[in-house]
Design a protein around this motif. Structure first.
Motif, PDB file in Angstrom:
ATOM      1  N   UNK A  11       0.839  -1.209   0.000  1.00 23.53           N
ATOM      2  CA  UNK A  11       0.000   0.000   0.000  1.00 23.53           C
ATOM      3  C   UNK A  11       0.867   1.248   0.000  1.00 23.53           C
ATOM      4  N   UNK A  12       1.998   1.198   0.686  1.00 24.11           N
ATOM      5  CA  UNK A  12       2.913   2.328   0.685  1.00 24.11           C
ATOM      6  C   UNK A  12       3.521   2.563  -0.680  1.00 24.11           C
ATOM      7  N   UNK A  17       3.578   5.866  -5.742  1.00 27.00           N
ATOM      8  CA  UNK A  17       3.328   6.013  -7.174  1.00 27.00           C
ATOM      9  C   UNK A  17       2.284   7.100  -7.442  1.00 27.00           C
ATOM     10  N   UNK A  18       1.269   7.157  -6.591  1.00 26.96           N
ATOM     11  CA  UNK A  18       0.264   8.219  -6.715  1.00 26.96           C
ATOM     12  C   UNK A  18       0.868   9.581  -6.406  1.00 26.96           C
ATOM     13  N   UNK A  19       1.663   9.646  -5.347  1.00 23.88           N
ATOM     14  CA  UNK A  19       2.269  10.912  -4.948  1.00 23.88           C
ATOM     15  C   UNK A  19       3.222  11.467  -5.977  1.00 23.88           C
ATOM     16  N   UNK A  20       3.879  10.568  -6.724  1.00 23.97           N
ATOM     17  CA  UNK A  20       4.815  10.992  -7.765  1.00 23.97           C
ATOM     18  C   UNK A  20       4.116  11.238  -9.098  1.00 23.97           C
ATOM     19  N   UNK A  21       2.790  11.074  -9.148  1.00 24.63           N
ATOM     20  CA  UNK A  21       1.978  11.269 -10.354  1.00 24.63           C
ATOM     21  C   UNK A  21       2.384  10.315 -11.475  1.00 24.63           C
ATOM     22  N   UNK A  22       2.928   9.155 -11.097  1.00 25.42           N
ATOM     23  CA  UNK A  22       3.218   8.109 -12.079  1.00 25.42           C
ATOM     24  C   UNK A  22       1.925   7.391 -12.439  1.00 25.42           C
ATOM     25  N   UNK A  32      -3.232  -2.258  -8.392  1.00 26.18           N
ATOM     26  CA  UNK A  32      -1.912  -2.440  -7.790  1.00 26.18           C
ATOM     27  C   UNK A  32      -2.015  -2.683  -6.287  1.00 26.18           C
ATOM     28  N   UNK A  33      -3.071  -2.192  -5.669  1.00 24.36           N
ATOM     29  CA  UNK A  33      -3.306  -2.528  -4.258  1.00 24.36           C
ATOM     30  C   UNK A  33      -3.761  -3.981  -4.124  1.00 24.36           C
ATOM     31  N   UNK A  45      10.577  -6.451  -2.813  1.00 25.08           N
ATOM     32  CA  UNK A  45       9.442  -6.237  -3.713  1.00 25.08           C
ATOM     33  C   UNK A  45       8.954  -4.799  -3.790  1.00 25.08           C
ATOM     34  N   UNK A  46       9.166  -4.018  -2.738  1.00 22.49           N
ATOM     35  CA  UNK A  46       8.615  -2.658  -2.713  1.00 22.49           C
ATOM     36  C   UNK A  46       9.661  -1.588  -3.020  1.00 22.49           C
ATOM     37  N   UNK A  47      10.853  -2.024  -3.399  1.00 23.33           N
ATOM     38  CA  UNK A  47      11.880  -1.075  -3.837  1.00 23.33           C
ATOM     39  C   UNK A  47      11.622  -0.711  -5.296  1.00 23.33           C
ATOM     40  N   UNK A  48      11.775   0.559  -5.633  1.00 24.12           N
ATOM     41  CA  UNK A  48      11.488   0.988  -7.000  1.00 24.12           C
ATOM     42  C   UNK A  48      12.693   0.738  -7.903  1.00 24.12           C
ATOM     43  N   UNK A  49      12.958  -0.528  -8.135  1.00 22.09           N
ATOM     44  CA  UNK A  49      14.071  -0.941  -8.987  1.00 22.09           C
ATOM     45  C   UNK A  49      13.769  -2.332  -9.525  1.00 22.09           C
ATOM     46  N   UNK A  50      14.316  -2.687 -10.698  1.00 26.55           N
ATOM     47  CA  UNK A  50      14.125  -4.052 -11.197  1.00 26.55           C
ATOM     48  C   UNK A  50      14.750  -5.053 -10.227  1.00 26.55           C
TER      49      UNK A  50
END
Length: 223
Positions: A11-12, A17-22, A32-33, A45-50
């Motif tokens: 959820x975080x 992703x919402x806060x960054x307007x992605x 996605x939730x 899994x929750x790191x923004x990287x491949x």
């Protein structure tokens, strides 16, 4: 390099992703939730990287999945059909299935049998009703040729770079329909192809990217 602040929960991650307007559509956020990335990505899994998932494959960074769902949202409405080429972990396939609803169908295709089996296990464990109803399916095959048995599709997502225009995939796209695909070799960009109701295809560049190429299974394993 991560685009977003780190998160410790699914959820975080969606909130970031919402806060960054992605992502902006509530339907995308809800999907996605509903699909916890940790079910498909065993590491960070929750790191923004491949993240590496084995067999020369990665699960894309969350921001890229967010962009893909946003661009395809109009063609992931309830009851629609979609194809996820290079489905890998099965995560995005599941997100797409969440969006098309009980009357829709999403097929994930990957040429590595072990990845398809891993994604099938995850889907059966966490979303058994979707699998039983065939709302979501995963198959082994050469995604460069699409999957004719399920065509035509309202939308197609491609998770690896095509060296040029993916004509075989465009042929399996409905009119109207949309495809989101990285194109290029040394330089790559996301191309969004739109097919109108008369079958005329237009394209636009959405962003520059770096993806692994669409290739043969043996070459992928070697890499």
């Amino acid at each position: 390099m991560a685009w977003l602040c780190s998160s410790t929960t699914n959820s975080g991650l969606v909130a970031n992703l919402l806060g960054a307007h992605i992502i902006a559509h509530e339907r995308v956020a809800a999907a996605m939730r509903a699909v916890d990335r940790a079910h498909f990505s065993p590491h960070s899994p929750y790191e923004d990287a491949p993240q590496y998932i084995g067999y020369g494959a990665t699960i894309s960074a969350p921001h890229m999945h967010g962009y893909a769902l946003e661009h395809l949202e109009e063609f992931l409405r309830p009851g629609m059909r979609a194809l996820d080429v290079g489905s890998g972990s099965g995560y995005l396939t599941a997100c797409m299935a969440a969006m098309v609803g009980a009357d829709g169908c999403v097929i994930g295709i990957d040429h590595i049998p072990e990845l398809v089996e891993g994604s099938r296990v995850a889907l059966e464990r966490h979303y058994p009703g979707w699998v039983e109803s065939k709302r979501v399916q995963v198959v082994v095959g050469d995604g460069r040729r699409g999957y004719a048995d399920g065509a035509p599709y309202d939308c197609i997502h491609v998770g690896a770079a095509s060296p040029g225009v993916p004509e075989a995939l465009l042929a399996q796209l409905k009119a109207p329909g949309r495809m989101f695909v990285p194109v290029g070799t040394a330089f790559q960009e996301i191309i969004v192809y739109n097919k109108d109701s008369s079958g005329h295809v237009t394209e636009r560049s959405a962003m520059g990217v770096r993806y692994v190429p669409l290739t043969d299974p043996e070459k992928q394993r070697d890499d």
